[in-house]
Write a protein that holds these residues in place. Structure first.
Motif, short mmCIF file in Angstrom:
data_model
loop_
_atom_site.label_atom_id
_atom_site.label_comp_id
_atom_site.label_asym_id
_atom_site.label_seq_id
_atom_site.Cartn_x
_atom_site.Cartn_y
_atom_site.Cartn_z
N SER A 144 0.83 -1.20 0.00
CA SER A 144 0.00 0.00 0.00
C SER A 144 0.87 1.26 0.00
CB SER A 144 -0.97 0.00 1.18
OG SER A 144 -0.29 0.02 2.40
N THR A 145 2.06 1.17 0.58
CA THR A 145 3.00 2.29 0.54
C THR A 145 3.50 2.51 -0.88
OG1 THR A 145 3.67 1.88 2.82
CG2 THR A 145 5.18 3.18 1.46
N VAL A 146 3.91 1.42 -1.54
CA VAL A 146 4.36 1.51 -2.93
C VAL A 146 3.24 2.06 -3.81
CG1 VAL A 146 5.07 0.15 -4.95
CG2 VAL A 146 6.14 -0.26 -2.73
N GLY A 147 2.02 1.54 -3.63
CA GLY A 147 0.89 2.03 -4.42
C GLY A 147 0.65 3.51 -4.23
N CYS A 148 0.72 3.96 -3.00
CA CYS A 148 0.50 5.38 -2.69
C CYS A 148 1.58 6.24 -3.35
CB CYS A 148 0.51 5.58 -1.17
SG CYS A 148 0.18 7.26 -0.63
N LEU A 149 2.83 5.83 -3.22
CA LEU A 149 3.93 6.60 -3.81
C LEU A 149 3.82 6.64 -5.34
CD1 LEU A 149 6.91 5.39 -1.59
CD2 LEU A 149 5.79 7.64 -1.55
N LEU A 150 3.53 5.50 -5.95
CA LEU A 150 3.41 5.47 -7.41
C LEU A 150 2.22 6.31 -7.89
CD1 LEU A 150 4.28 1.76 -8.25
CD2 LEU A 150 5.66 3.81 -8.70
N TYR A 151 1.14 6.27 -7.14
CA TYR A 151 -0.02 7.09 -7.51
C TYR A 151 0.33 8.57 -7.43
CZ TYR A 151 -4.64 9.12 -7.68
OH TYR A 151 -5.72 9.89 -8.03
N HIS A 152 1.03 8.97 -6.36
CA HIS A 152 1.44 10.38 -6.22
C HIS A 152 2.38 10.80 -7.34
CE1 HIS A 152 -0.50 11.67 -2.56
NE2 HIS A 152 -0.08 10.61 -1.91
N LEU A 153 3.26 9.91 -7.74
CA LEU A 153 4.23 10.23 -8.80
C LEU A 153 3.58 10.31 -10.18
CD1 LEU A 153 7.32 8.06 -7.77
CD2 LEU A 153 7.16 10.57 -7.77
N THR A 154 2.65 9.41 -10.46
CA THR A 154 2.11 9.29 -11.82
C THR A 154 0.69 9.82 -11.98
OG1 THR A 154 1.18 7.09 -11.43
CG2 THR A 154 3.49 7.21 -12.20
N GLN A 155 -0.04 9.94 -10.88
CA GLN A 155 -1.46 10.28 -10.89
C GLN A 155 -2.29 9.26 -11.68
OE1 GLN A 155 -2.94 12.86 -8.99
NE2 GLN A 155 -0.90 12.68 -8.13
N LEU A 156 -1.76 8.03 -11.78
CA LEU A 156 -2.46 6.95 -12.46
C LEU A 156 -2.84 5.87 -11.45
CD1 LEU A 156 -0.16 6.51 -15.59
CD2 LEU A 156 -2.40 7.64 -15.51
N PHE A 157 -4.07 5.38 -11.57
CA PHE A 157 -4.54 4.31 -10.68
C PHE A 157 -3.70 3.05 -10.84
CE2 PHE A 157 -7.45 0.90 -9.35
CZ PHE A 157 -7.71 1.33 -8.06
N LEU A 158 -3.07 2.90 -11.97
CA LEU A 158 -2.20 1.75 -12.22
C LEU A 158 -1.11 1.63 -11.14
CD1 LEU A 158 -1.48 -0.59 -14.09
CD2 LEU A 158 -0.08 1.01 -15.41
N GLY A 159 -0.70 2.74 -10.58
CA GLY A 159 0.26 2.71 -9.48
C GLY A 159 -0.26 1.92 -8.29
N GLU A 160 -1.55 2.06 -8.03
CA GLU A 160 -2.18 1.31 -6.94
C GLU A 160 -2.21 -0.18 -7.26
OE1 GLU A 160 -2.74 2.59 -4.14
OE2 GLU A 160 -3.59 4.61 -4.31
N VAL A 161 -2.45 -0.52 -8.52
CA VAL A 161 -2.46 -1.93 -8.94
C VAL A 161 -1.06 -2.53 -8.77
CG1 VAL A 161 -2.92 -3.52 -10.84
CG2 VAL A 161 -4.40 -1.53 -10.49
N VAL A 162 -0.05 -1.76 -9.12
CA VAL A 162 1.33 -2.22 -8.92
C VAL A 162 1.59 -2.44 -7.43
CG1 VAL A 162 3.78 -1.58 -9.14
CG2 VAL A 162 2.21 -1.19 -11.04
N GLY A 163 1.05 -1.56 -6.60
CA GLY A 163 1.18 -1.73 -5.14
C GLY A 163 0.55 -3.03 -4.67
N LEU A 164 -0.61 -3.38 -5.22
CA LEU A 164 -1.24 -4.66 -4.87
C LEU A 164 -0.41 -5.84 -5.36
CD1 LEU A 164 -5.01 -3.82 -5.46
CD2 LEU A 164 -3.91 -4.37 -3.28
N ALA A 165 0.20 -5.69 -6.52
CA ALA A 165 1.09 -6.75 -7.02
C ALA A 165 2.28 -6.93 -6.08
CB ALA A 165 1.56 -6.43 -8.43
N VAL A 166 2.81 -5.83 -5.56
CA VAL A 166 3.90 -5.91 -4.58
C VAL A 166 3.41 -6.63 -3.33
CG1 VAL A 166 5.38 -4.53 -3.03
CG2 VAL A 166 5.17 -3.92 -5.46
N THR A 167 2.20 -6.31 -2.89
CA THR A 167 1.61 -6.99 -1.73
C THR A 167 1.62 -8.50 -1.95
OG1 THR A 167 0.18 -5.15 -1.12
CG2 THR A 167 -0.54 -7.35 -0.43
N TRP A 168 1.06 -8.94 -3.07
CA TRP A 168 0.97 -10.38 -3.34
C TRP A 168 2.34 -11.02 -3.51
CZ3 TRP A 168 -2.70 -13.65 -2.37
CH2 TRP A 168 -4.00 -13.19 -2.23
N PHE A 169 3.29 -10.28 -4.07
CA PHE A 169 4.64 -10.83 -4.23
C PHE A 169 5.27 -11.06 -2.86
CE2 PHE A 169 9.24 -10.46 -4.77
CZ PHE A 169 9.45 -11.47 -5.71
N VAL A 170 5.17 -10.09 -1.97
CA VAL A 170 5.72 -10.23 -0.62
C VAL A 170 5.05 -11.39 0.11
CG1 VAL A 170 5.91 -9.11 1.66
CG2 VAL A 170 6.45 -7.83 -0.42
#
Length: 184
Positions: A144-170
């Motif tokens: 959720s931290t990665v998703g938040c940071l990516l969303y702030h950087l890109t303003q794309l919801f895809l950043g949040e999806v990447v954050g969920l992928a990081v969650t599942w990877f961990v």
């Protein structure tokens, strides 16, 4: 070597199941996801995991059913389909705190559900509850931290999806490493 092989198989099955789930359900905030979506997502993960567990458990289908029960419980209890749910706050520290809390609740719930499937298989089965809770706390907190940071950087919801992928990877790697010791 046996443990490393299990970890790799488990991580591929778990993360691959998450990727498949993205084709079946929509990522959203807690209020957007219902019990059906949690169940479909949970089955997308549990089926490949059961395939990995087929030689290690007498009844790997019990893993699937307990996973389904766990995800249904999480969504009906108001916790949510944590693996597909984006936190609504964009305040980074709250993301970390809420992520760890929600991850712990999800991990405890799923760990207890899975305990029913593995309790007769191994005397260490109760450890799975702790492993699940810690891995989900770390996974959701980091993701959720990665998703938040990516969303702030890109303003794309895809950043949040990447954050969920990081969650599942961990979650996949952490449970795979420790699951290799339990599912011998």
């Amino acid at each position: 070597m046996h443990s490393e092989k299990f970890t790799l198989q488990w991580a591929i099955a778990t993360f691959g199941g998450f990727l498949i789930s993205l084709l079946l359900i929509e990522i959203g905030e807690k209020s957007d996801l219902n019990v059906f979506q949690g169940a479909v997502g949970g089955l997308s993960i549990a089926l490949p995991q059961a395939f990995v567990l087929r030689g290690r458990l007498k009844n790997p289908w019990l893993w699937v059913w307990t996973s389904l029960a766990g995800w249904i419980f999480l969504t009906t209890a108001g916790i949510g389909a944590v693996g597909w749910m984006v936190l609504s706050t964009q305040v980074l520290i709250l993301r970390v705190v809420y992520g760890v809390i929600l991850g712990t609740l999800a991990g405890l719930s799923m760990g207890l559900a899975h305990w029913f499937a593995i309790q007769q298989h191994n005397p260490l089965a109760l450890q799975w509850v702790s492993i699940s809770a810690v891995s989900w706390a770390l996974g959701v907190g980091i993701g959720s931290t990665v998703g938040c940071l990516l969303y702030h950087l890109t303003q794309l919801f895809l950043g949040e999806v990447v954050g969920l992928a990081v969650t599942w990877f961990v979650v996949a790697v952490f449970t795979g490493v420790y699951g290799g010791k339990i599912f011998r």
